[in-house]
Design a protein around this motif. Sequence first.
Motif, PDB file in Angstrom:
ATOM      1  N   VAL A 137      75.785 -91.962 -66.687  1.00  0.00           N
ATOM      2  CA  VAL A 137      75.062 -92.582 -67.797  1.00  0.00           C
ATOM      3  C   VAL A 137      74.445 -91.495 -68.665  1.00  0.00           C
ATOM      4  O   VAL A 137      74.163 -90.390 -68.196  1.00  0.00           O
ATOM      5  N   HIS A 138      74.252 -91.826 -69.930  1.00  0.00           N
ATOM      6  CA  HIS A 138      73.644 -90.889 -70.878  1.00  0.00           C
ATOM      7  C   HIS A 138      72.273 -91.394 -71.290  1.00  0.00           C
ATOM      8  O   HIS A 138      72.088 -92.583 -71.542  1.00  0.00           O
ATOM      9  N   GLY A 139      71.319 -90.486 -71.324  1.00  0.00           N
ATOM     10  CA  GLY A 139      69.989 -90.793 -71.822  1.00  0.00           C
ATOM     11  C   GLY A 139      69.657 -89.880 -72.988  1.00  0.00           C
ATOM     12  O   GLY A 139      70.194 -88.775 -73.096  1.00  0.00           O
ATOM     13  N   SER A 140      68.776 -90.332 -73.859  1.00  0.00           N
ATOM     14  CA  SER A 140      68.464 -89.585 -75.075  1.00  0.00           C
ATOM     15  C   SER A 140      67.092 -88.933 -75.013  1.00  0.00           C
ATOM     16  O   SER A 140      66.162 -89.466 -74.404  1.00  0.00           O
ATOM     17  N   PHE A 141      66.980 -87.777 -75.663  1.00  0.00           N
ATOM     18  CA  PHE A 141      65.689 -87.162 -75.922  1.00  0.00           C
ATOM     19  C   PHE A 141      65.118 -87.783 -77.197  1.00  0.00           C
ATOM     20  O   PHE A 141      65.862 -88.306 -78.035  1.00  0.00           O
ATOM     21  N   GLU A 142      63.810 -87.672 -77.349  1.00  0.00           N
ATOM     22  CA  GLU A 142      63.183 -88.223 -78.551  1.00  0.00           C
ATOM     23  C   GLU A 142      63.589 -87.438 -79.788  1.00  0.00           C
ATOM     24  O   GLU A 142      63.730 -87.994 -80.881  1.00  0.00           O
ATOM     25  N   LYS A 143      63.777 -86.126 -79.625  1.00  0.00           N
ATOM     26  CA  LYS A 143      64.224 -85.299 -80.737  1.00  0.00           C
ATOM     27  C   LYS A 143      65.140 -84.206 -80.201  1.00  0.00           C
ATOM     28  O   LYS A 143      65.142 -83.915 -78.999  1.00  0.00           O
ATOM     29  N   ALA A 144      65.910 -83.603 -81.092  1.00  0.00           N
ATOM     30  CA  ALA A 144      66.876 -82.587 -80.686  1.00  0.00           C
ATOM     31  C   ALA A 144      66.164 -81.370 -80.096  1.00  0.00           C
ATOM     32  O   ALA A 144      65.084 -80.980 -80.544  1.00  0.00           O
ATOM     33  N   CYS A 145      66.798 -80.776 -79.086  1.00  0.00           N
ATOM     34  CA  CYS A 145      66.220 -79.635 -78.365  1.00  0.00           C
ATOM     35  C   CYS A 145      67.042 -78.381 -78.640  1.00  0.00           C
ATOM     36  O   CYS A 145      68.193 -78.286 -78.212  1.00  0.00           O
ATOM     37  N   GLN A 146      66.443 -77.421 -79.320  1.00  0.00           N
ATOM     38  CA  GLN A 146      67.142 -76.190 -79.654  1.00  0.00           C
ATOM     39  C   GLN A 146      66.769 -75.026 -78.744  1.00  0.00           C
ATOM     40  O   GLN A 146      67.506 -74.051 -78.651  1.00  0.00           O
ATOM     41  N   THR A 147      65.622 -75.108 -78.073  1.00  0.00           N
ATOM     42  CA  THR A 147      65.179 -74.024 -77.204  1.00  0.00           C
ATOM     43  C   THR A 147      64.991 -74.539 -75.781  1.00  0.00           C
ATOM     44  O   THR A 147      64.906 -75.754 -75.545  1.00  0.00           O
ATOM     45  N   THR A 148      64.905 -73.603 -74.838  1.00  0.00           N
ATOM     46  CA  THR A 148      64.677 -73.977 -73.442  1.00  0.00           C
ATOM     47  C   THR A 148      63.363 -74.725 -73.293  1.00  0.00           C
ATOM     48  O   THR A 148      63.270 -75.704 -72.537  1.00  0.00           O
ATOM     49  N   ASP A 149      62.347 -74.288 -74.020  1.00  0.00           N
ATOM     50  CA  ASP A 149      61.055 -74.980 -73.941  1.00  0.00           C
ATOM     51  C   ASP A 149      61.155 -76.391 -74.506  1.00  0.00           C
ATOM     52  O   ASP A 149      60.501 -77.313 -73.995  1.00  0.00           O
ATOM     53  N   ASP A 150      61.975 -76.580 -75.542  1.00  0.00           N
ATOM     54  CA  ASP A 150      62.197 -77.933 -76.071  1.00  0.00           C
ATOM     55  C   ASP A 150      62.748 -78.843 -74.975  1.00  0.00           C
ATOM     56  O   ASP A 150      62.320 -79.998 -74.829  1.00  0.00           O
ATOM     57  N   VAL A 151      63.717 -78.329 -74.207  1.00  0.00           N
ATOM     58  CA  VAL A 151      64.324 -79.123 -73.133  1.00  0.00           C
ATOM     59  C   VAL A 151      63.281 -79.434 -72.063  1.00  0.00           C
ATOM     60  O   VAL A 151      63.179 -80.569 -71.579  1.00  0.00           O
ATOM     61  N   ARG A 152      62.492 -78.431 -71.694  1.00  0.00           N
ATOM     62  CA  ARG A 152      61.456 -78.633 -70.673  1.00  0.00           C
ATOM     63  C   ARG A 152      60.465 -79.710 -71.114  1.00  0.00           C
ATOM     64  O   ARG A 152      60.135 -80.618 -70.345  1.00  0.00           O
ATOM     65  N   GLN A 153      60.015 -79.621 -72.354  1.00  0.00           N
ATOM     66  CA  GLN A 153      59.061 -80.600 -72.860  1.00  0.00           C
ATOM     67  C   GLN A 153      59.684 -81.997 -72.941  1.00  0.00           C
ATOM     68  O   GLN A 153      59.011 -83.007 -72.689  1.00  0.00           O
ATOM     69  N   ALA A 154      60.971 -82.052 -73.282  1.00  0.00           N
ATOM     70  CA  ALA A 154      61.647 -83.349 -73.373  1.00  0.00           C
ATOM     71  C   ALA A 154      61.702 -84.030 -72.011  1.00  0.00           C
ATOM     72  O   ALA A 154      61.457 -85.244 -71.896  1.00  0.00           O
ATOM     73  N   PHE A 155      62.009 -83.261 -70.956  1.00  0.00           N
ATOM     74  CA  PHE A 155      62.057 -83.853 -69.619  1.00  0.00           C
ATOM     75  C   PHE A 155      60.657 -84.232 -69.131  1.00  0.00           C
ATOM     76  O   PHE A 155      60.485 -85.264 -68.469  1.00  0.00           O
ATOM     77  N   ILE A 156      59.659 -83.431 -69.458  1.00  0.00           N
ATOM     78  CA  ILE A 156      58.281 -83.787 -69.094  1.00  0.00           C
ATOM     79  C   ILE A 156      57.899 -85.118 -69.736  1.00  0.00           C
ATOM     80  O   ILE A 156      57.313 -86.003 -69.094  1.00  0.00           O
ATOM     81  N   GLN A 157      58.256 -85.270 -71.009  1.00  0.00           N
ATOM     82  CA  GLN A 157      57.950 -86.512 -71.716  1.00  0.00           C
ATOM     83  C   GLN A 157      58.676 -87.701 -71.087  1.00  0.00           C
ATOM     84  O   GLN A 157      58.100 -88.789 -70.928  1.00  0.00           O
ATOM     85  N   LEU A 158      59.931 -87.501 -70.691  1.00  0.00           N
ATOM     86  CA  LEU A 158      60.694 -88.582 -70.062  1.00  0.00           C
ATOM     87  C   LEU A 158      60.080 -88.988 -68.724  1.00  0.00           C
ATOM     88  O   LEU A 158      59.989 -90.178 -68.404  1.00  0.00           O
ATOM     89  N   VAL A 159      59.658 -87.998 -67.939  1.00  0.00           N
ATOM     90  CA  VAL A 159      59.058 -88.297 -66.633  1.00  0.00           C
ATOM     91  C   VAL A 159      57.740 -89.042 -66.814  1.00  0.00           C
ATOM     92  O   VAL A 159      57.466 -90.024 -66.113  1.00  0.00           O
ATOM     93  N   ARG A 160      56.932 -88.599 -67.751  1.00  0.00           N
ATOM     94  CA  ARG A 160      55.657 -89.281 -68.001  1.00  0.00           C
ATOM     95  C   ARG A 160      55.896 -90.730 -68.421  1.00  0.00           C
ATOM     96  O   ARG A 160      55.198 -91.643 -67.974  1.00  0.00           O
ATOM     97  N   GLY A 161      56.885 -90.923 -69.288  1.00  0.00           N
ATOM     98  CA  GLY A 161      57.196 -92.278 -69.722  1.00  0.00           C
ATOM     99  C   GLY A 161      57.710 -93.141 -68.581  1.00  0.00           C
ATOM    100  O   GLY A 161      57.374 -94.328 -68.475  1.00  0.00           O
ATOM    101  N   ALA A 162      58.521 -92.540 -67.695  1.00  0.00           N
ATOM    102  CA  ALA A 162      59.082 -93.294 -66.575  1.00  0.00           C
ATOM    103  C   ALA A 162      58.014 -93.691 -65.565  1.00  0.00           C
ATOM    104  O   ALA A 162      58.119 -94.735 -64.909  1.00  0.00           O
ATOM    105  N   ARG A 163      56.985 -92.858 -65.437  1.00  0.00           N
ATOM    106  CA  ARG A 163      55.947 -93.107 -64.434  1.00  0.00           C
ATOM    107  C   ARG A 163      54.739 -93.849 -64.993  1.00  0.00           C
ATOM    108  O   ARG A 163      53.805 -94.153 -64.253  1.00  0.00           O
ATOM    109  N   ALA A 164      54.756 -94.113 -66.282  1.00  0.00           N
ATOM    110  CA  ALA A 164      53.606 -94.778 -66.912  1.00  0.00           C
ATOM    111  C   ALA A 164      53.468 -96.223 -66.427  1.00  0.00           C
ATOM    112  O   ALA A 164      54.460 -96.883 -66.125  1.00  0.00           O
TER     113      ALA A 164
END
Length: 243
Positions: free
Chosen positions: A216-243
């Motif tokens: 399955v494919h899941g989306s980030f809220e915005k495009a990730c160009q840097t490693t930190d962008d990817v890290r922040q995107a996954f942090i945001q996804l985890v927070r949303g999943a656990r909310a």
Amino acid sequence: MSDRNTRAEQASMARRLVRSVDGGILSTISVEIEGYPFGSVAPFALTHEGRAVVYVSSIAQHTKNILANPRVCLTLASEPRAGTNRQAIGRVTLVGDAVPVPADHVEAAGERYFQFFPESRAYAGTHDFRFFWIEPRRIRHIAGFGQIFWVEREDWLLGSPDWHAEEAGILEHMNEDHGDAVAAIAADLLGKEVSDARLIAVDPEGFHMRTSDGVVHGSFEKACQTTDDVRQAFIQLVRGARA
């Protein structure tokens, strides 16, 4: 919203649909029945930038067609839910030229493809399989009734992200060190608890994971160009999943 932003959003919407499926109908121009279209079921993987990669055998009819005339289109549609009007589901037709993947990109394109189709590694020693990708010219996206537009090549193709060479490390880190987070994201994405989820790919706009239900494919809220962008995107996804 400016015309440029509108085009970028339309392109992103179409790419996300393409990334959500793993196969389509590859139409080539027949050499056997001269001038007529010839459709083949074709698994594919999309590169970070947006080129569709296919793995084809030299004995296949579509390969012979491509070698004679590279003009192709790849047509795909989102999975319809039970009772859904097929005319209302999203679909994309990617029109372009199928060309051999350049030598300096073959390894990366091959690994991308094998992330989704690991069983295909065994084909390397049979029937002269090789990688082609589709250089897009224009993309037709039908998102539903009244949502129909063309996407131009310059809007479709993304720049290679800064982290593209680090993708394997990102996947290993998430799967081995943050398995609970991956499971939480999967449960939120699928709407049910799963215990076997593993990330298999990351792209600038999202990620793929494999579970017992398939890929399955899941989306980030915005495009990730840097490693930190990817890290922040996954942090945001985890927070949303656990909310």
